[in-house]
Design an enzyme around this catalytic site. Structure first.
Site, mmCIF file in Angstrom:
data_model
loop_
_atom_site.group_PDB
_atom_site.id
_atom_site.type_symbol
_atom_site.label_atom_id
_atom_site.label_comp_id
_atom_site.label_asym_id
_atom_site.label_seq_id
_atom_site.Cartn_x
_atom_site.Cartn_y
_atom_site.Cartn_z
ATOM 1 N N ASN A 12 0.838 -1.201 0.000
ATOM 2 C CA ASN A 12 0.000 0.000 0.000
ATOM 3 C C ASN A 12 0.867 1.242 0.000
ATOM 4 O O ASN A 12 2.048 1.187 0.351
ATOM 5 C CB ASN A 12 -0.850 0.083 1.289
ATOM 6 C CG ASN A 12 -1.859 -1.030 1.405
ATOM 7 O OD1 ASN A 12 -2.388 -1.522 0.413
ATOM 8 N ND2 ASN A 12 -2.145 -1.437 2.629
ATOM 9 N N GLY A 40 1.770 -1.092 3.577
ATOM 10 C CA GLY A 40 1.222 -2.408 3.271
ATOM 11 C C GLY A 40 1.937 -3.408 4.165
ATOM 12 O O GLY A 40 3.171 -3.385 4.259
ATOM 13 N N ASN A 44 5.956 -3.977 4.315
ATOM 14 C CA ASN A 44 6.695 -3.631 5.540
ATOM 15 C C ASN A 44 7.427 -4.848 6.100
ATOM 16 O O ASN A 44 8.575 -4.759 6.553
ATOM 17 C CB ASN A 44 5.729 -3.105 6.612
ATOM 18 C CG ASN A 44 4.950 -1.879 6.155
ATOM 19 O OD1 ASN A 44 5.354 -1.197 5.218
ATOM 20 N ND2 ASN A 44 3.825 -1.599 6.806
ATOM 21 N N GLU A 143 -3.939 -9.231 4.242
ATOM 22 C CA GLU A 143 -4.499 -8.082 3.517
ATOM 23 C C GLU A 143 -4.640 -8.455 2.039
ATOM 24 O O GLU A 143 -4.580 -7.588 1.164
ATOM 25 C CB GLU A 143 -3.589 -6.856 3.660
ATOM 26 C CG GLU A 143 -3.827 -6.084 4.939
ATOM 27 C CD GLU A 143 -3.045 -4.778 4.976
ATOM 28 O OE1 GLU A 143 -3.528 -3.853 5.637
ATOM 29 O OE2 GLU A 143 -1.965 -4.680 4.360
ATOM 30 N N LEU A 236 1.571 -8.082 22.142
ATOM 31 C CA LEU A 236 0.855 -7.381 23.217
ATOM 32 C C LEU A 236 1.236 -5.905 23.272
ATOM 33 O O LEU A 236 1.357 -5.335 24.351
ATOM 34 C CB LEU A 236 1.171 -8.059 24.561
ATOM 35 C CG LEU A 236 0.851 -9.560 24.653
ATOM 36 C CD1 LEU A 236 1.446 -10.167 25.922
ATOM 37 C CD2 LEU A 236 -0.658 -9.786 24.620
ATOM 38 N N GLY A 267 3.805 -4.368 14.308
ATOM 39 C CA GLY A 267 3.544 -5.800 14.106
ATOM 40 C C GLY A 267 4.283 -6.330 12.888
ATOM 41 O O GLY A 267 4.760 -7.470 12.877
ATOM 42 N N ASP A 268 4.397 -5.499 11.872
ATOM 43 C CA ASP A 268 5.109 -5.927 10.655
ATOM 44 C C ASP A 268 6.600 -6.100 10.949
ATOM 45 O O ASP A 268 7.236 -7.037 10.455
ATOM 46 C CB ASP A 268 4.921 -4.906 9.536
ATOM 47 C CG ASP A 268 3.450 -4.689 9.221
ATOM 48 O OD1 ASP A 268 2.666 -5.631 9.447
ATOM 49 O OD2 ASP A 268 3.095 -3.586 8.781
HETATM 50 O O1 RIB Z 1 0.653 -2.671 9.530
HETATM 51 C C1 RIB Z 1 0.740 -1.368 9.035
HETATM 52 C C2 RIB Z 1 0.233 -1.302 7.641
HETATM 53 O O2 RIB Z 1 -1.138 -1.614 7.633
HETATM 54 C C3 RIB Z 1 0.340 0.059 7.001
HETATM 55 O O3 RIB Z 1 1.550 0.276 6.333
HETATM 56 C C4 RIB Z 1 -0.888 0.116 6.094
HETATM 57 O O4 RIB Z 1 -0.576 0.133 4.742
HETATM 58 C C5 RIB Z 1 -1.725 -1.102 6.469
HETATM 59 O O5 RIB Z 1 -1.601 -2.080 5.532
#
Ligand code: RIB
Length: 320
Positions: A12, A40, A44, A143, A236, A267-268
């Site tokens: 994204n 996205g 990430n 996603e 968490l 989280g990514d």
């Molecule tokens: O986890 C963060 C991401 O969630 C953002 O970069 C956004 O694009 C969404 O996908």
């Protein structure tokens, strides 16, 4: 690194307003500042793994537009291989509208665009070329269409690769998907959705389980015969993470205290670092500790990728 990290997920462009506080439904909050970032969850996570030194491939879909070109260039600058991208002719590149408040908390709404066009057939073709082995880690996000996530996990599993499912967002995922993951990495809300989807009646949409350890155990119990996830790593937020395994004692992994400015992408960072650690041959508890540290570094800088650490950054942070 022994193995590669193959990420299957979204790309994204993030349109971000940093506001004094998050708006309530129907409310307008002024006084914000705008920034555009690459984002996205798949993108990430791939950058998180690549910055830590993993040979990283992202399987994803973008539109034939400026955002798509920009997203691809940014990934390649971070040494993420994009050869398995599809460029969709009909849909635009995904866009996320994000509001971040002064404490770093966020709200996100995503227009999936081309991410919704990533199909199981594309996955089969891509994996036919990539040929994952038992040294590789296949990291799958949600996603993208559920059927595509399921196929990515199935192909990774079948090829002897080790699979991680980041069930974000969790809506629509059931055991036919998460049963194919070696490791599942939900946050508390996603864990509740998975447990509810598993028919245990312990979770419900939107309500985080009071006892994440018990909820994670219920997900693992059904795998007693050896199929499916052997571990759940529950994230968490500022409290760190909880590693619950089928065959070992649970492990609490506290997060180091940091000054958070932007929690988008934390989280990514965790998922990408976990995949990189496992691809490098670390035991899951060591990979999970590094992953929590990587997420802690990330929240100290704005943008989903702005704070993602390199291997050296992470060593320095951990040794402090
Ligand atoms: O986890 C963060 C991401 O969630 C953002 O970069 C956004 O694009 C969404 O996908």
């Amino acid at each position: 690194m022994r193995g590669r990290v193959i990420v299957v997920g979204s790309v994204n462009i993030d349109l971000v307003v940093s506001a004094p506080r998050l708006p309530q439904p129907g409310e307008t909050v002024t006084g914000g500042r705008f920034a555009q970032h690459d984002g996205g969850k798949g993108g990430n996570q791939a950058v998180a793994a690549a910055r830590l030194g993993a040979a990283t491939i992202l399987v994803a879909a973008i539109g034939r537009d400026d955002y798509g070109r920009q997203a691809r260039t940014a990934l390649e600058e971070d040494r993420v291989a994009t050869d398995e991208f599809i460029v969709d002719e009909a849909e635009p590149t995904g866009v996320a509208l994000i509001v971040v408040d002064r404490t770093g908390e966020n709200l996100i709404a995503v227009a999936s665009g081309a991410n919704a066009a990533l199909s199981p057939a594309h996955l089969r073709a891509a994996f036919g070329r990539l040929r994952p082995t038992g040294d590789d880690i296949v990291l799958v996000g949600h996603e993208i269409p559920t059927a595509t996530a399921r196929e990515a996990l199935r192909l990774g599993w079948e090829a002897g690769g080790r699979t991680i499912l980041n069930p974000a967002p969790a809506e629509g995922i059931d055991r036919s998907v998460f049963g194919l993951a070696g490791v599942i990495t939900p946050n508390r809300h996603e864990l509740a959705v998975l447990v509810a989807a598993d028919g245990r009646g312990l979770g419900r949409r939107g309500a985080a389980p009071a006892d994440p350890m018990a909820a994670a155990r219920t997900l693992l119990e059904r795998n007693a015969e050896g199929d499916g996830a052997g571990a759940v790593l529950v994230t968490l937020s500022s409290a760190g993470a909880l590693l619950v395994r089928r065959d070992a004692e649970p492990l609490e992994i506290p997060a180091p205290a940091v000054e958070a400015v932007d929690s988008v992408g934390a989280g990514d960072a965790l998922n990408g670092a976990l995949a990189a650690g496992l691809a490098d041959g670390l035991a899951i508890e060591d990979a999970a500790r590094r992953a929590v540290a990587a997420a802690s570094v990330t929240v100290t800088r704005p943008g989903a990728r702005g704070g993602l650490p390199t291997g050296d950054d992470l060593e320095r942070f951990i040794s402090r």
